[in-house]
Design a protein around this motif. Structure first.
Motif, PDB file in Angstrom:
ATOM      1  N   ILE A 125       0.837  -1.200   0.000  1.00 30.94           N
ATOM      2  CA  ILE A 125       0.000   0.000   0.000  1.00 30.94           C
ATOM      3  C   ILE A 125       0.870   1.248   0.000  1.00 30.94           C
ATOM      4  O   ILE A 125       0.608   2.209  -0.749  1.00 30.94           O
ATOM      5  N   ASN A 126       1.941   1.229   0.795  1.00 33.13           N
ATOM      6  CA  ASN A 126       2.836   2.383   0.843  1.00 33.13           C
ATOM      7  C   ASN A 126       3.537   2.616  -0.496  1.00 33.13           C
ATOM      8  O   ASN A 126       3.720   3.765  -0.924  1.00 33.13           O
ATOM      9  N   GLU A 127       3.940   1.538  -1.157  1.00 32.18           N
ATOM     10  CA  GLU A 127       4.604   1.677  -2.453  1.00 32.18           C
ATOM     11  C   GLU A 127       3.655   2.268  -3.496  1.00 32.18           C
ATOM     12  O   GLU A 127       4.049   3.129  -4.300  1.00 32.18           O
ATOM     13  N   LEU A 133       2.055   9.800  -5.314  1.00 36.98           N
ATOM     14  CA  LEU A 133       2.644  11.084  -4.945  1.00 36.98           C
ATOM     15  C   LEU A 133       3.655  11.543  -6.000  1.00 36.98           C
ATOM     16  O   LEU A 133       3.737  12.745  -6.319  1.00 36.98           O
ATOM     17  N   LYS A 134       4.400  10.625  -6.528  1.00 37.92           N
ATOM     18  CA  LYS A 134       5.364  10.965  -7.579  1.00 37.92           C
ATOM     19  C   LYS A 134       4.648  11.520  -8.796  1.00 37.92           C
ATOM     20  O   LYS A 134       5.091  12.509  -9.400  1.00 37.92           O
ATOM     21  N   TYR A 155      -5.273   4.806  -8.225  1.00 41.53           N
ATOM     22  CA  TYR A 155      -4.553   4.398  -7.012  1.00 41.53           C
ATOM     23  C   TYR A 155      -5.059   3.056  -6.494  1.00 41.53           C
ATOM     24  O   TYR A 155      -4.270   2.155  -6.185  1.00 41.53           O
ATOM     25  N   LEU A 156      -6.380   2.905  -6.408  1.00 46.97           N
ATOM     26  CA  LEU A 156      -6.922   1.638  -5.885  1.00 46.97           C
ATOM     27  C   LEU A 156      -6.714   0.495  -6.856  1.00 46.97           C
ATOM     28  O   LEU A 156      -6.560  -0.667  -6.435  1.00 46.97           O
ATOM     29  N   ALA A 307       9.407   8.141   5.161  1.00 45.43           N
ATOM     30  CA  ALA A 307       8.761   8.406   3.876  1.00 45.43           C
ATOM     31  C   ALA A 307       7.336   7.868   3.835  1.00 45.43           C
ATOM     32  O   ALA A 307       6.515   8.329   3.040  1.00 45.43           O
ATOM     33  N   ALA A 308       7.047   6.881   4.668  1.00 45.12           N
ATOM     34  CA  ALA A 308       5.717   6.273   4.694  1.00 45.12           C
ATOM     35  C   ALA A 308       5.428   5.788   6.111  1.00 45.12           C
ATOM     36  O   ALA A 308       6.355   5.551   6.898  1.00 45.12           O
TER      37      ALA A 308
END
Length: 471
Positions: A125-127, A133-134, A155-156, A307-308
């Motif tokens: 999920i974090n990746e 975000l990038k 995203y999902l 970062a996450a």
């Protein structure tokens, strides 16, 4: 009539909203489903009878009546013909299954969606969040805004592709799957209404909407089948591997091929559609409420050291979780849920006999706006979900994931995805709704923003950042 007789009559009579001649409540429901149900509840209370072509129905919106209905369960209140129409998408998956089959399947799959399992998916999920975000940073550099609805779906798709299949779905396939699911979402309600008017013959009428539905469903099924074929189902922590290796406690056997395929389709569709809509709505509400957006940003910067978020840090994002819960109150993706009264067993609510074989609608979109439970219910107010306030509220006044035994099995995964996405996006970006944009409801299979949620983006300044305690 004695006082006792009058009280008995009040308990055993149900207000009736007859609606239009011949068509009953169908015309206003075609125009505005949530608005019509809300007006019925406001005029008649928490239990009201209504009429549709070829059907009688009951709207249930009072928390204690919902509790009574949910706890009664089957066989008094089974799922009905509209839910069975969803078998075209989900087959015999958990959403449509009933009775002993549902109980057996739920028991098999529940451990797969435990908190421990979700914690193992946190890196995935974090990746996916970092990739989002990038992309948003690239939009800012280009001076472009974003459509929060489309970005939430993307995203999902990314998250569920990783969790479900180990990311064997290409970007092009993911885009086609998202388009197909949007069409299915929109046109399935048309299918419901066509069946309401024409009965079973409506399933065979080749309307443009029906053709769009079937084409989209074919595209979705092809993508799911290709992903199953290309994924490694024998090992790994992704869902299809866990579905393959799960064994029924009573027989030691695994799911049949059909059941396996149905559950994959169910979780791939439902796991994206509802959460993506909730994320788009949350970003919209925060874009419209600067103070709450600043509180989320401050909390994220105060709690998340790297970062996450770690799993421990995720549990400390209390205000962000309140934003999620308040969004789901105002815009529950499953805005209405169908049950039926039994055609063979007598059903009643609050001592009132109900007609056999009738439609029963539980509408979270109505219950969540009850001013007795939610003062100023139309206002976005996340602090409603502070722990001290929750203790005094009827738990059945808030049912975005259902209630009772059939509470959504994916609830904790969805809440995790939403909390991470909202915290990380808001930590990095300031965002507002683009000038002149008007966002309204679209009631398909789920409730989503329409036509889009256009956001203007800026990178959030680190200088002089407030802490969450200052708000």
């Amino acid at each position: 009539m004695t006082v006792e007789e009058k009280q008995h009559q009040q308990r055993t009579s149900i207000p009736f909203d007859k609606g239009w001649p011949l068509f009953g409540k169908l015309p206003p429901l075609l125009k505005n489903i949530i608005g019509t149900f809300s007006k019925m509840a406001a005029n008649h209370g928490g239990l009201v009878e209504f009429r549709l072509p070829q059907d009688r129905g009951y709207l249930v919106s009072e928390p204690q009546l919902i509790k009574e209905l949910m706890l009664s369960g089957e066989p008094k209140f089974p799922k009905g013909k509209y839910t069975r129409r969803m078998e075209a998408i989900f087959g015999g998956g958990l959403i449509t299954a009933e009775g002993a089959n549902w109980r057996r399947q739920r028991k098999l799959l529940a451990p797969i969606f435990s908190i421990d399992s979700i914690a193992k998916w946190l890196p995935k999920i974090n990746e996916a969040t970092e990739r989002l975000l990038k992309q948003w940073n690239a939009y800012v550099e280009a001076g472009a805004g974003v459509d929060a609805s489309a970005q939430s779906r993307m995203y999902l798709q990314d998250v569920m592709g990783e969790i479900m299949f180990g990311n064997v779905i290409t970007k092009e396939e993911a885009s086609r799957a998202a388009e197909a699911m949007t069409i299915v979402n929109d046109t399935l309600v048309e299918e419901f209404f066509r069946t309401t008017i024409l009965g079973s013959i409506g399933n065979f009428v080749p309307t443009p909407g029906a053709r769009r539905f079937r084409r989209a469903l074919r595209d979705f099924n092809r993508i799911v089948d290709d992903a199953i074929r290309n994924a490694d189902c024998s090992e790994g922590d992704h869902l299809i591997a866990q579905f393959r290796t799960a064994r029924f406690a009573d027989t030691g056997t695994s799911m049949s091929e059909k059941q396996f395929r149905d559950e994959v389709a169910t979780f791939f569709f439902a796991g994206q559609e509802t959460t993506a809509n909730a994320l788009a709505w949350a970003l919209y509400f925060l874009a419209e409420n600067e103070t709450e957006q600043l509180k989320v940003a401050a909390e994220a910067r105060q709690v998340i050291a790297g970062a996450a978020p770690t799993w421990e840090e995720l549990g400390k994002l209390a205000f962000t979780r309140q934003v999620v819960l308040e969004t789901l109150r105002l815009k529950p993706p499953a805005y209405a849920v169908e049950r039926r009264t039994s055609s063979s067993v007598n059903s009643e609510l609050r001592g009132c006999p109900l007609k056999k074989g009738a439609l029963v609608v539980i509408a979270p979109s109505v219950t969540h706006m009850n001013p007795e439970a939610w003062p100023s219910p139309e206002v976005f107010q996340p602090d409603r979900f502070e722990k001290d306030k929750l203790r005094a509220r009827d738990q059945y006044a808030y049912i975005p994931f259902g209630a009772g035994a059939r509470k959504c099995i994916g609830m904790n995964l969805s809440l995790t995805e939403l909390t991470i996405a909202i915290a990380m996006i808001t930590r990095e970006f300031e965002y507002s709704v683009s000038d002149g944009a008007v966002v309204s409801d679209k009631t398909g299979l789920t409730l989503r923003p329409f036509p889009e949620v256009p956001l203007t983006l800026r990178r959030r300044s680190m200088a002089g950042s407030a802490t969450a305690d200052q708000f």
